[in-house]
Motif scaffolding. Structure first.
Motif, PDB file in Angstrom:
ATOM      1  N   SER A 381       0.701  -1.306  -0.088  1.00  0.00           N
ATOM      2  CA  SER A 381      -0.075  -0.100   0.018  1.00  0.00           C
ATOM      3  C   SER A 381       0.895   1.189   0.132  1.00  0.00           C
ATOM      4  N   ASP A 382       2.412   1.220  -0.139  1.00  0.00           N
ATOM      5  CA  ASP A 382       3.234   2.434  -0.048  1.00  0.00           C
ATOM      6  C   ASP A 382       2.922   3.061   1.119  1.00  0.00           C
ATOM      7  N   LEU A 383       2.797   2.540   2.360  1.00  0.00           N
ATOM      8  CA  LEU A 383       2.787   3.091   3.531  1.00  0.00           C
ATOM      9  C   LEU A 383       4.208   2.944   4.397  1.00  0.00           C
ATOM     10  N   ARG A 384       4.173   3.571   5.353  1.00  0.00           N
ATOM     11  CA  ARG A 384       5.385   3.832   6.179  1.00  0.00           C
ATOM     12  C   ARG A 384       5.385   2.305   6.841  1.00  0.00           C
ATOM     13  N   VAL A 385       6.307   1.695   7.101  1.00  0.00           N
ATOM     14  CA  VAL A 385       6.593   0.236   7.403  1.00  0.00           C
ATOM     15  C   VAL A 385       6.082   0.112   8.976  1.00  0.00           C
ATOM     16  N   PRO A 386       5.482  -0.827   9.562  1.00  0.00           N
ATOM     17  CA  PRO A 386       4.768  -0.956  10.575  1.00  0.00           C
ATOM     18  C   PRO A 386       6.090  -1.188  11.920  1.00  0.00           C
ATOM     19  N   GLU A 387       5.769  -0.794  13.132  1.00  0.00           N
ATOM     20  CA  GLU A 387       6.875  -0.881  14.134  1.00  0.00           C
ATOM     21  C   GLU A 387       6.336  -1.469  15.328  1.00  0.00           C
ATOM     22  N   ILE A 388       7.120  -2.435  16.118  1.00  0.00           N
ATOM     23  CA  ILE A 388       6.651  -3.027  17.345  1.00  0.00           C
ATOM     24  C   ILE A 388       7.787  -2.861  18.181  1.00  0.00           C
ATOM     25  N   ASN A 389       7.359  -2.482  19.572  1.00  0.00           N
ATOM     26  CA  ASN A 389       8.062  -2.436  20.592  1.00  0.00           C
ATOM     27  C   ASN A 389       7.428  -3.220  21.601  1.00  0.00           C
ATOM     28  N   THR A 390       8.449  -3.849  22.533  1.00  0.00           N
ATOM     29  CA  THR A 390       8.056  -4.454  23.663  1.00  0.00           C
ATOM     30  C   THR A 390       8.871  -4.607  25.035  1.00  0.00           C
ATOM     31  N   ASP A 391       8.373  -4.463  25.958  1.00  0.00           N
ATOM     32  CA  ASP A 391       9.237  -4.500  27.407  1.00  0.00           C
ATOM     33  C   ASP A 391       8.391  -5.270  28.306  1.00  0.00           C
ATOM     34  N   ILE A 392       9.000  -5.549  29.502  1.00  0.00           N
ATOM     35  CA  ILE A 392       8.486  -6.525  30.494  1.00  0.00           C
ATOM     36  C   ILE A 392       6.837  -6.021  30.709  1.00  0.00           C
ATOM     37  N   ASN A 393       6.248  -4.943  30.555  1.00  0.00           N
ATOM     38  CA  ASN A 393       5.096  -4.658  30.985  1.00  0.00           C
ATOM     39  C   ASN A 393       4.114  -4.682  29.642  1.00  0.00           C
ATOM     40  N   LYS A 394       4.533  -4.286  28.538  1.00  0.00           N
ATOM     41  CA  LYS A 394       3.563  -4.333  27.372  1.00  0.00           C
ATOM     42  C   LYS A 394       4.206  -4.711  26.246  1.00  0.00           C
ATOM     43  N   THR A 395       3.255  -4.700  25.102  1.00  0.00           N
ATOM     44  CA  THR A 395       3.877  -4.898  23.668  1.00  0.00           C
ATOM     45  C   THR A 395       2.971  -3.858  22.803  1.00  0.00           C
ATOM     46  N   ASP A 396       3.683  -3.160  22.042  1.00  0.00           N
ATOM     47  CA  ASP A 396       2.735  -1.920  21.232  1.00  0.00           C
ATOM     48  C   ASP A 396       3.033  -2.176  19.762  1.00  0.00           C
ATOM     49  N   LEU A 397       2.354  -2.445  19.158  1.00  0.00           N
ATOM     50  CA  LEU A 397       2.506  -2.547  17.714  1.00  0.00           C
ATOM     51  C   LEU A 397       1.625  -1.386  17.183  1.00  0.00           C
ATOM     52  N   ARG A 398       2.552  -0.390  15.965  1.00  0.00           N
ATOM     53  CA  ARG A 398       1.753   0.600  15.162  1.00  0.00           C
ATOM     54  C   ARG A 398       1.895   0.333  13.892  1.00  0.00           C
ATOM     55  N   GLU A 479      16.051  -5.919  10.757  1.00  0.00           N
ATOM     56  CA  GLU A 479      14.725  -6.624  10.786  1.00  0.00           C
ATOM     57  C   GLU A 479      13.986  -6.105   9.520  1.00  0.00           C
ATOM     58  N   GLN A 480      13.879  -4.771   9.451  1.00  0.00           N
ATOM     59  CA  GLN A 480      13.017  -4.232   8.094  1.00  0.00           C
ATOM     60  C   GLN A 480      13.686  -4.741   6.887  1.00  0.00           C
ATOM     61  N   LEU A 481      15.084  -4.773   6.940  1.00  0.00           N
ATOM     62  CA  LEU A 481      15.636  -5.192   5.473  1.00  0.00           C
ATOM     63  C   LEU A 481      15.226  -6.812   5.088  1.00  0.00           C
ATOM     64  N   MET A 482      15.209  -7.498   6.482  1.00  0.00           N
ATOM     65  CA  MET A 482      15.116  -8.970   6.321  1.00  0.00           C
ATOM     66  C   MET A 482      13.395  -9.006   5.755  1.00  0.00           C
ATOM     67  N   ALA A 483      12.626  -8.291   6.507  1.00  0.00           N
ATOM     68  CA  ALA A 483      11.231  -8.294   6.016  1.00  0.00           C
ATOM     69  C   ALA A 483      10.887  -8.124   4.775  1.00  0.00           C
TER      70      ALA A 483
END
Length: 504
Positions: A381-398, A479-483
Motif C-alpha cells: 500500500s506504499d505506507l510507512r512500515v509498521p513498528e513493534i516495541n516490547t518491554d516487560i510490561n507491554k507490547t505496542d504495535l503501530r 529486521e526491516q531489511l529482512m522483512a
C-alpha cells in the motif's frame, strides 16, 4: 567484522537497547546490572569506553585503557555474577577507533524458561534507557513469561452459567459453516465446549470438569471475568477527530458486557471501515486493490494483541485509531524477539486455548505469519512500515495509514526538508548524494545542508559513507531489511496474477 555501531558520526543517545559505560580501567557493578536488565527484557548492546559529555545529549569516545585485561576480568567474572548468560565469544568485539579502543558487548534476551536473570542476586529490568531493580509485579511477570500455558488452568466455582451463551452459539455456528468443523452440527453445547477447550477436566485438582481460564476470557460474562481477572479491560478508541478532546467513539468492556470474542467481532466491524483509500495506481495507471491487504493487516494485529496478551498483567488491552496510525497495545512482553516479528514463521503463545479458538474460526495464524502479512500490507500500500516495541510490561504495535513523508505531521519539518524527503522517496528510498538532492529539489547547497542536518538530528534520515561517497537515506533496521526480502516472493506472485487477470 560487522560492527554494531557506526562510529564515524555522532553517537546516538542511549535507549532501551543501547547503553554506554565509561569503564576506562575496570568493570563497574552497573555493567552487570545492565546485562541482567537486557536479558530480562529485549536484549541490547553495551559499549565500554564511551562517556557522557553533555548530560542527556552527547556522548564521546574515551576508550578502554587495557581492553584485553578488561575482557579477561569480564569472562572470569560473568558466571559468578550473572545467573544465566546469553553472551558468547562472537558477541564481544574490540573496536579500534583512531587512537582509542572500545568494547562492544551484544546481549540477547534470555530464553523465557531462564528468566528472571539475576545480577549479584538481584533482578533488573530495562525501562527506556534505565536499568531498574524489578519490583514485585515485574518479578511475577517474568515468572509468568516462562509459561506457555497461562490459560489452561481450570477455575474453581465457575460453570457453564458464567459463559455468554449467545456468543458461544454464534461461535458454534461460525465453525459449523466451515467444512472442517461441520461435524459440530450434531454436537450438543457441553460436548462442543469440551471439544474446543472451554471446558476441561481439572488435571491438577479433583479431576472434575470446569471452565478454563481461556474459555472464560473468550466467552465469559464480563462480570464473571472481572471476579477472576480484576484488571480485565478491553478498549477501542477512535481519536481521529481533532475537535474531540479525548475520543469520538469507544468500544469498551467497561461500558458493555464484552469478552474477547464479542470485543473482537465489534472492533473488526468498526476498524475495517476505517480504511479510507483502498486503491492505488500501478505503473500503467491501473487501479490496484490494496484495501484487502490492509483489512488482513488490521485483523492480524487485533488477533495478535488478544491472542498473546498476559491477562494476569495490569496494563489495559487497547486499540487506538489516530489520524495517521493505529496502535495495538497489550500487557505482556512478546514471546519471540521483537526484531523477528515481521520476518519469522515461528510463533510462541502463552495462551494456547485462546490461540486455538481464534485458529478454529479461521482468524488466527498458527503458523506465525501474522507479522509478515502486516508488513507486506504496508509495502503493497506504499505506507510507512509498521513498528513493534516490547518491554516487560507491554507490547505496542503501530500500523501506519500514511506514507513515510506524511507520517511526520505535527513535527517541525519545513518545506525544504519535505522536498528532500520527497527526493529520496521518489528514488524508491535509495540513498541520495548531496548533489542529487540539490538537483531534485532545486535548493541551494546551504539550504540542503541545513535541512539535512535537521532531518539527521531527528533521526528521520541517516547518513551512509564519508566524504564524497556520503549518501542520505531513510533508516532501515536489519529486521526491516529482512522483512523486505522475505515478502519479495509474495509480491512477485501478486504482480504476476494482477498482470494475468488484467484486461488485454
Amino acid at each position: 567484522m560487522k560492527l554494531l555501531m557506526n562510529y564515524s558520526k555522532q553517537l546516538p543517545i542511549e535507549n532501551e537497547h543501547r547503553e554506554y559505560k565509561q569503564n576506562t580501567k575496570g568493570l563497574t557493578k552497573d555493567l552487570w546490572e545492565t546485562i541482567s536488565a537486557f536479558e530480562n527484557t529485549d536484549g541490547g548492546t553495551i559499549i565500554l569506553g564511551v562517556t557522557e559529555i553533555e548530560k542527556n545529549s552527547k556522548f564521546g569516545i574515551t576508550g578502554v585503557t587495557d581492553p584485553q585485561n578488561t575482557l579477561d576480568i569480564f569472562w572470569s567474572s560473568i558466571d559468578d555474577i550473572i545467573s544465566y548468560k546469553t553472551i558468547q565469544n562472537d558477541d564481544v568485539k574490540i573496536v579500534k577507533i583512531n587512537e582509542a579502543t572500545v568494547i562492544e558487548i551484544h546481549v540477547d534476551s534470555a530464553p523465557d524458561n531462564k528468566k528472571p536473570v539475576y545480577s549479584h542476586g538481584k533482578i533488573f529490568v530495562r525501562q527506556g534507557a534505565t536499568d531498574c531493580k524489578a519490583n514485585r509485579e515485574q518479578q511475577a511477570t517474568l515468572i509468568r513469561q516462562s509459561s506457555d500455558d497461562l490459560d489452561t488452568k481450570v477455575l474453581k466455582n465457575y460453570t457453564i452459567e458464567d459463559l455468554n451463551m449467545a456468543d458461544v452459539q454464534k461461535y458454534k455456528t461460525l465453525l459449523e459453516n466451515r467444512e472442517h468443523y461441520k461435524r459440530y452440527k450434531e454436537t450438543d453445547i457441553q460436548q462442543f465446549l469440551i471439544k474446543i477447550g472451554v471446558i476441561s477436566k481439572n488435571y491438577e485438582g479433583d479431576g472434575k470438569l470446569g471452565i478454563t481460564v481461556g474459555g472464560l476470557l473468550f466467552f465469559g460474562e464480563n462480570i464473571a471475568i472481572l471476579h477472576a481477572f480484576p484488571n480485565f479491560q478491553l478498549d477501542y478508541f477512535d481519536k481521529t477527530n481533532p475537535n474531540e478532546q479525548r475520543w469520538s467513539k469507544r468500544i469498551s468492556s467497561i461500558e458493555e458486557n464484552l469478552n474477547i470474542f464479542s470485543f473482537f467481532e465489534k472492533v473488526t466491524q468498526t476498524i475495517t471501515k476505517t480504511i479510507s483509500n483502498p486503491f492505488k495506481l500501478d505503473k500503467d495507471l491501473r487501479r490496484v486493490d490494496t484495501g484487502g491487504d490492509m483489512k488482513v493487516a488490521l485483523r492480524e494485529a487485533l488477533i495478535n494483541m488478544l491472542m498473546h496478551a498476559d491477562y494476569y498483567g495490569n496494563t489495559p488491552i487497547k486499540v487506538e485509531e489516530n489520524i495517521n496510525f493505529y496502535n495495538f497495545i497489550n500487557p505482556g512482553k512478546m514471546k519471540i524477539p521483537s526484531q523477528d516479528f515481521f520476518t519469522t514463521n515461528n510463533t510462541k503463545t502463552r495462551n494456547p486455548i485462546i490461540s486455538k479458538l481464534f485458529v478454529q474460526m479461521g482468524d488466527g495464524e498458527r503458523a506465525g505469519q501474522g507479522g509478515e502479512k502486516i508488513y507486506e500490507a504496508a509495502v503493497t500500500s506504499d505506507l510507512r512500515v509498521p513498528e513493534i516495541n516490547t518491554d516487560i510490561n507491554k507490547t505496542d504495535l503501530r500500523i501506519w495509514k500514511v506514507a513515510y513523508l506524511n507520517s511526520f505531521e505535527g513535527e517541525n519539518i519545513d518545506k525544504n526538508a519535505q522536498l528532500i524527503l520527497k527526493s529520496i522517496l521518489m528514488a524508491g528510498g535509495s540513498p541520495r548524494s548531496h548533489k542529487e538532492i540539490e538537483k531534485d529539489t532545486e535548493l541551494s547547497r546551504a539550504l540542503v545542508t541545513n535541512s539535512l542536518n535537521t532531518l539527521l538530528s531527528k533521526e528521520i534520515l541517516v547518513k551512509y559513507g564519508n566524504a564524497r561517497s556520503t549518501r542520505y537515506g531513510i533508516p532501515s533496521s536489519s529486521e526491516q531489511l529482512m522483512a523486505q526480502l522475505q515478502i519479495i516472493p509474495s509480491l512477485i506472485r501478486k504482480a504476476y496474477l494482477a498482470s494475468k487477470n488484467a484486461p488485454q
